[in-house]
Enzyme design. Sequence first.
Site, PDB file in Angstrom:
ATOM      1  N   LYS A  26     -32.330  -8.619  -5.027  1.00 38.66           N
ATOM      2  CA  LYS A  26     -32.911  -9.959  -5.031  1.00 38.66           C
ATOM      3  C   LYS A  26     -32.497 -10.720  -3.780  1.00 38.66           C
ATOM      4  O   LYS A  26     -31.376 -10.584  -3.304  1.00 38.66           O
ATOM      5  CB  LYS A  26     -32.456 -10.734  -6.280  1.00 38.66           C
ATOM      6  CG  LYS A  26     -32.964 -10.135  -7.587  1.00 38.66           C
ATOM      7  CD  LYS A  26     -32.474 -10.935  -8.784  1.00 38.66           C
ATOM      8  CE  LYS A  26     -33.007 -10.333 -10.084  1.00 38.66           C
ATOM      9  NZ  LYS A  26     -32.497 -11.040 -11.285  1.00 38.66           N
ATOM     10  N   TYR A  39     -23.462 -17.437  -3.015  1.00 36.35           N
ATOM     11  CA  TYR A  39     -24.884 -17.108  -2.893  1.00 36.35           C
ATOM     12  C   TYR A  39     -25.672 -17.845  -3.982  1.00 36.35           C
ATOM     13  O   TYR A  39     -25.196 -18.040  -5.101  1.00 36.35           O
ATOM     14  CB  TYR A  39     -25.137 -15.599  -2.954  1.00 36.35           C
ATOM     15  CG  TYR A  39     -24.446 -14.848  -4.057  1.00 36.35           C
ATOM     16  CD1 TYR A  39     -25.099 -14.593  -5.275  1.00 36.35           C
ATOM     17  CD2 TYR A  39     -23.145 -14.369  -3.890  1.00 36.35           C
ATOM     18  CE1 TYR A  39     -24.462 -13.884  -6.285  1.00 36.35           C
ATOM     19  CE2 TYR A  39     -22.506 -13.659  -4.894  1.00 36.35           C
ATOM     20  CZ  TYR A  39     -23.178 -13.417  -6.093  1.00 36.35           C
ATOM     21  OH  TYR A  39     -22.555 -12.724  -7.102  1.00 36.35           O
ATOM     22  N   CYS A 133     -20.497   9.059  -1.023  1.00 38.63           N
ATOM     23  CA  CYS A 133     -19.809   9.650   0.129  1.00 38.63           C
ATOM     24  C   CYS A 133     -18.866  10.779  -0.269  1.00 38.63           C
ATOM     25  O   CYS A 133     -18.768  11.791   0.421  1.00 38.63           O
ATOM     26  CB  CYS A 133     -19.048   8.579   0.903  1.00 38.63           C
ATOM     27  SG  CYS A 133     -18.215   7.361  -0.138  1.00 38.63           S
ATOM     28  N   CYS A 134     -18.142  10.610  -1.374  1.00 40.81           N
ATOM     29  CA  CYS A 134     -17.104  11.587  -1.720  1.00 40.81           C
ATOM     30  C   CYS A 134     -17.256  12.146  -3.135  1.00 40.81           C
ATOM     31  O   CYS A 134     -16.438  12.971  -3.565  1.00 40.81           O
ATOM     32  CB  CYS A 134     -15.725  10.953  -1.577  1.00 40.81           C
ATOM     33  SG  CYS A 134     -15.510   9.438  -2.547  1.00 40.81           S
ATOM     34  N   THR A 452      28.904  -0.498  -3.200  1.00 40.87           N
ATOM     35  CA  THR A 452      27.460  -0.650  -3.420  1.00 40.87           C
ATOM     36  C   THR A 452      27.151  -0.808  -4.903  1.00 40.87           C
ATOM     37  O   THR A 452      28.013  -0.625  -5.770  1.00 40.87           O
ATOM     38  CB  THR A 452      26.670   0.574  -2.894  1.00 40.87           C
ATOM     39  OG1 THR A 452      26.939   1.704  -3.745  1.00 40.87           O
ATOM     40  CG2 THR A 452      27.041   0.915  -1.464  1.00 40.87           C
ATOM     41  N   ASP A 500      17.743  10.241   7.394  1.00 42.44           N
ATOM     42  CA  ASP A 500      18.173  11.304   6.469  1.00 42.44           C
ATOM     43  C   ASP A 500      17.563  11.088   5.094  1.00 42.44           C
ATOM     44  O   ASP A 500      18.252  11.192   4.074  1.00 42.44           O
ATOM     45  CB  ASP A 500      19.704  11.336   6.387  1.00 42.44           C
ATOM     46  CG  ASP A 500      20.224  12.659   5.808  1.00 42.44           C
ATOM     47  OD1 ASP A 500      19.402  13.568   5.561  1.00 42.44           O
ATOM     48  OD2 ASP A 500      21.450  12.775   5.603  1.00 42.44           O
ATOM     49  N   LEU A 521      22.992   5.310   7.825  1.00 46.06           N
ATOM     50  CA  LEU A 521      24.391   5.728   7.927  1.00 46.06           C
ATOM     51  C   LEU A 521      24.572   6.949   8.814  1.00 46.06           C
ATOM     52  O   LEU A 521      25.638   7.141   9.400  1.00 46.06           O
ATOM     53  CB  LEU A 521      24.963   6.024   6.533  1.00 46.06           C
ATOM     54  CG  LEU A 521      25.282   4.826   5.640  1.00 46.06           C
ATOM     55  CD1 LEU A 521      26.077   5.276   4.432  1.00 46.06           C
ATOM     56  CD2 LEU A 521      26.064   3.765   6.392  1.00 46.06           C
TER      57      LEU A 521
END
Length: 638
Positions: A26, A39, A133-134, A452, A500, A521
Amino acid sequence: MSDNILEEIFIKRSQQKKKTSPLNYKERWFVLTQEKIAYYDFDSDKGKRKGLKGSVDLEKIRCVETVQPEINSPQERMYAFQIIYDEGPLYIFSKTEDVRAQWIKKLKEMVRFNKDLMQKYHPCFWVDGVWLCCQQEVKQAMGCKVLDNKNGFTSNLHLSRRRGSRKPLPPTPTEEKAVRPLPPQPPEAPSHSVGMTVIAEYNYTPMSPQDLELRKDEEYTVLEMSDQNWWKARDKNGKEGYIPCNYVVEAEHGLEKFDWYSKNMNRSQAEKLLKTENKDGGFLIRDSSKAGKYTVSLFTKGGGETSGSCRHYNICTTAQGQFYLAEKHHFSSIPELINYHQHNAAGMVSRLKYIVSNRARPPSTAGLGYGVWEIDPHCLTFIKELGNGQFGVVKYGKWQGQHDVAIKMIKEGSMSEDDFIEEAKIMMKLRHENLVQLYGVCTKQRPIYIVTEFLSNGCLLTYLREGLKQHPTTVHLLEMCKDVSEGMAYLESQQYIHRDLAARNCLVDGNGTVKVTDFGLSRYVLDDEYTSSAGSKFPVRWSPPEVLLYCKFSSKSDIWAYGVLLWEVYTLGRLPYERLNNTEIVDQVSRGLRLYRPQLANEKVYSIMSRCWLEKADDRPTFQELALTVQDLLYELQ
């Protein structure tokens, strides 16, 4: 009107929300303003705009791109473009290429700092329940084509989910220099202001003389925010002191003040909590795997299931920004939606009967009290040995007899101590729910200690091999990968290189959340066997060709290691290249050898691993991109 930026008559395609709904096209009068694209219906004879038919807020737009025309498309539908937001793609057809290009350019410019931009998109249409597309059959499936970020549409997603900032992330360094300067301190969150009122989510007992006690649900006034982790505040009695900012929420915003909201909880953790509570109609609201989205997790004993089961409902939003679980019942806020469904099932298996909360466990603080960096070793109680690491023995203990901590006792001669101590002051300010929090150091004696956060489920590698009591689900494995990707994306944003990254350097808390530890570290290791890529202790099995051949570390070498960590997760802790020795690995990886696809990993997961192992470092994705990709995969499973 004067605030209209662009106006044009386009053809709009219906969104085809169901496979059975017919397509229609539309003409609509589109108007772009600073806030939204709207819109309208219009009178073609009189050339006048009529009633509003719909709109999309610009802040909700995740992608603006062209769409390839379908075969045998009529001329008026040759120049399509798409606006992707929460509800899916809005397909628009321009009459000319020039007009299409003008609108795409302007829209991209206006949304370039949105916080939930996409990395990949679908270049073709969604038609009759499939992407052309996929051929994927899930409308929310992640895109199959990488966006061209050089075309004025740079993604600036900030991974700290509930921050309102549109400030782009700092650039990721491509290579670590020979003498690496200290990284910048994490930027202060700009979405809060001095003088605001906050509400405590948790109780907080002062841990230093400068701290202020917090009582759950009481209000406090913020006086100073110079430290991004500790704010100075005043309570209702006029007492002032420092509070951990992650223990409070702004009084008039956010879901954090509601007991039914479980921040930083994933699907597996929600199911475990709901099943433990074992109440029909028990529920909680959690963050969806997709940033900015929310999910209702609900436990039910209905349907003839003797042990009960969990259902998960994504909270959806309309084009007008209203929230809903059932399409006929829309609400202006999530609390209103929850209140309604506490009394009405409205399409769910049950109404929301009982709040199930995880508020008992507060988050970690950045340090053990404001300004506490140097920890008095006499305040530490050693309880048991946890293991022996690169730097020495790691023990579980208590600080001041009550706070759980892990203590690394640094073996003399194993670390460049002075350099580490200098940087530890900066590292303490790094705070993310998927990083192990550094609380402080003990440097006045030898050996020095690193203190820690303690995580009760220990090392991820051991957890994968021994700690999973049952065969892990696809969701659980992917959630572990998501945790690591988000912790690393935060480090990447702060210009930290781990060096690491591996399952052995991640830990698992009592809820099953994975956190990255020992970041940075390895730079302070003095062991030649470790620091040389020819050494037997060097992490050869986690290293890309540029590290093996030239010791060239960067954030992209961490990406390679993340791909190997994914492989560890999906093999439940097997040794990478288990039949090869280090010399053979260096030779064969440099020639193109890559790890095989684990049996538990589907093609989508293995494609993530493969992208991490691309030959050229610059071709590998960023952690930000990987976190988004894993989020999208998890969202498909919900």
